[in-house]
Write a protein that holds these residues in place. Structure first.
Motif, short mmCIF file in Angstrom:
data_model
loop_
_atom_site.label_atom_id
_atom_site.label_comp_id
_atom_site.label_asym_id
_atom_site.label_seq_id
_atom_site.Cartn_x
_atom_site.Cartn_y
_atom_site.Cartn_z
N ASP A 48 -15.73 -20.40 13.76
CA ASP A 48 -16.47 -19.14 13.85
C ASP A 48 -16.13 -18.16 12.74
O ASP A 48 -16.15 -16.95 12.93
N LYS A 49 -15.79 -18.71 11.57
CA LYS A 49 -15.54 -17.89 10.39
C LYS A 49 -16.60 -18.22 9.33
O LYS A 49 -17.04 -19.37 9.22
N ASP B 14 -22.72 -10.89 27.86
CA ASP B 14 -22.53 -10.20 26.59
C ASP B 14 -22.79 -11.20 25.46
O ASP B 14 -22.07 -12.19 25.31
N TYR B 15 -23.80 -10.94 24.66
CA TYR B 15 -24.20 -11.89 23.62
C TYR B 15 -23.59 -11.56 22.26
O TYR B 15 -24.09 -12.04 21.24
N THR B 16 -22.53 -10.79 22.26
CA THR B 16 -21.91 -10.41 20.99
C THR B 16 -21.43 -11.63 20.22
O THR B 16 -21.67 -11.75 19.00
N TYR B 17 -20.75 -12.56 20.90
CA TYR B 17 -20.19 -13.73 20.20
C TYR B 17 -21.28 -14.68 19.70
O TYR B 17 -21.27 -15.06 18.52
N PRO B 18 -22.24 -15.09 20.54
CA PRO B 18 -23.29 -15.96 20.01
C PRO B 18 -24.11 -15.30 18.90
O PRO B 18 -24.54 -15.97 17.96
N ALA C 222 -20.78 -19.00 28.14
CA ALA C 222 -21.13 -17.67 27.63
C ALA C 222 -21.52 -16.74 28.77
O ALA C 222 -22.19 -17.15 29.72
N PRO D 211 -14.50 -21.65 18.51
CA PRO D 211 -13.36 -20.91 17.95
C PRO D 211 -12.82 -21.47 16.64
O PRO D 211 -12.31 -20.71 15.82
N LYS E 284 -22.92 -13.20 16.74
CA LYS E 284 -22.06 -13.30 15.55
C LYS E 284 -22.23 -14.67 14.89
O LYS E 284 -22.40 -14.77 13.66
N LEU E 285 -22.19 -15.74 15.70
CA LEU E 285 -22.38 -17.09 15.16
C LEU E 285 -23.77 -17.24 14.55
O LEU E 285 -23.94 -17.82 13.47
#
Length: 279
Positions: free
Chosen positions: A75-76, A101-105, A98, A72, A107-108
């Protein structure tokens, strides 16, 4: 080190030309092993190649690789760019928490791949003309799988944290304790659920159970014959929360080497092109 075995007819300029054409952006140390070149020529060539490096070696010559865990606070795009600028070699994605849903990884993953890094200072050359396209500097993406592990579950009354005192009785249960009341003041007994159904088969009286990766140690005093709980005594004091690691040192665990979640995460990692997998 790049060692060039030369015959007597191969000149130093010829070697330098060959090496620099092979490694236009990467420095190399070249050993001249036939005695044709003088030490001064060898030093000059090594300096020339070192100057071609984008990331200069520190005076110590260290080749340490920097691994950064992304989360967090990082993650920008601008934060990942800053990490890359300051020497990140490997970006670690932690899959312990995790979900499916793999949306966050993802994104990274995409932000790491898109970060330019120090190579933003370079330009590619096409047909003798400079191009506006700039190559990204190389860094790896490491997927750290959750692996087999034991963790604490929601506490009685679903409170955030409970405190364990030295000598307190602690009941480790495989059944939910969420609906139990929050302990009253002066009541030192604690009920904690853990997500390991074989706890009674694994431990023995006198064995140690470590909570929060060793912050709190419990000694097993009694084992439920029905296999639902073990009664322990706290060796030391401290706070405990849900989702904290539980270790059973020197005991053989009844856990698979790869969980179903690990298999899903590994498949995703292969599909997106991760570079390294840790377990």
């Amino acid at each position: 080190m790049l060692a060039l075995m030369m015959n007597k007819s191969l000149s130093v300029p010829r070697i330098i030309k060959n090496v620099t054409s092979l490694f236009p952006r990467v420095g190399a140390t070249v050993s001249l092993l036939d005695g044709t070149a003088t030490m001064q020529q060898a030093r000059t060539m090594a300096i020339d190649l070192q100057d071609a490096r984008l990331n200069k070696l520190p005076p110590t010559g260290s080749q340490t690789k920097v691994v950064c865990t992304l989360g967090p606070s990082t993650d920008k795009p601008e934060m990942i760019h800053e990490l890359v600028q300051n020497g990140m070699n490997v970006a670690r994605l932690n899959f312990s928490h995790a979900g499916s849903d793999y949306t966050y990884p993802k994104k990274l993953f995409d932000m790491v791949r898109a970060a330019k890094g120090k190579h933003e200072a370079l330009t590619t050359v096409n047909s003798g003309e400079e191009s506006s396209e700039k190559p990204n500097n190389v860094r790896a993406i490491l997927v750290d799988t959750k692996g087999p592990e034991i963790r604490t579950c929601p506490l009685p009354g679903d409170e955030d944290v409970t405190h364990i005192e030295i000598g307190a009785k602690v009941v480790l249960s495989i059944d939910s304790v969420k609906d139990l009341p929050i302990p009253k003041e002066g009541d030192t007994k604690r009920h904690i659920q853990i997500d390991y159904a074989s706890i009674c088969k694994t431990v023995h009286v006198g064995a140690l159970v470590l909570l929060d990766d060793g912050l709190i140690a419990l000694e097993v005093m009694n084992i439920d014959p029905k296999g639902s709980f073990v009664e322990c005594q706290a060796v030391n004091a401290g706070p405990i929360k849900k989702n904290k690691g539980v270790n059973l040192p020197d005991l053989e665990l009844d856990l698979p080497a790869l969980t179903e979640k690990d298999c899903r995460d590994l498949q995703w990692s292969c599909e997106v092109g991760a570079d390294i997998v840790a377990a």
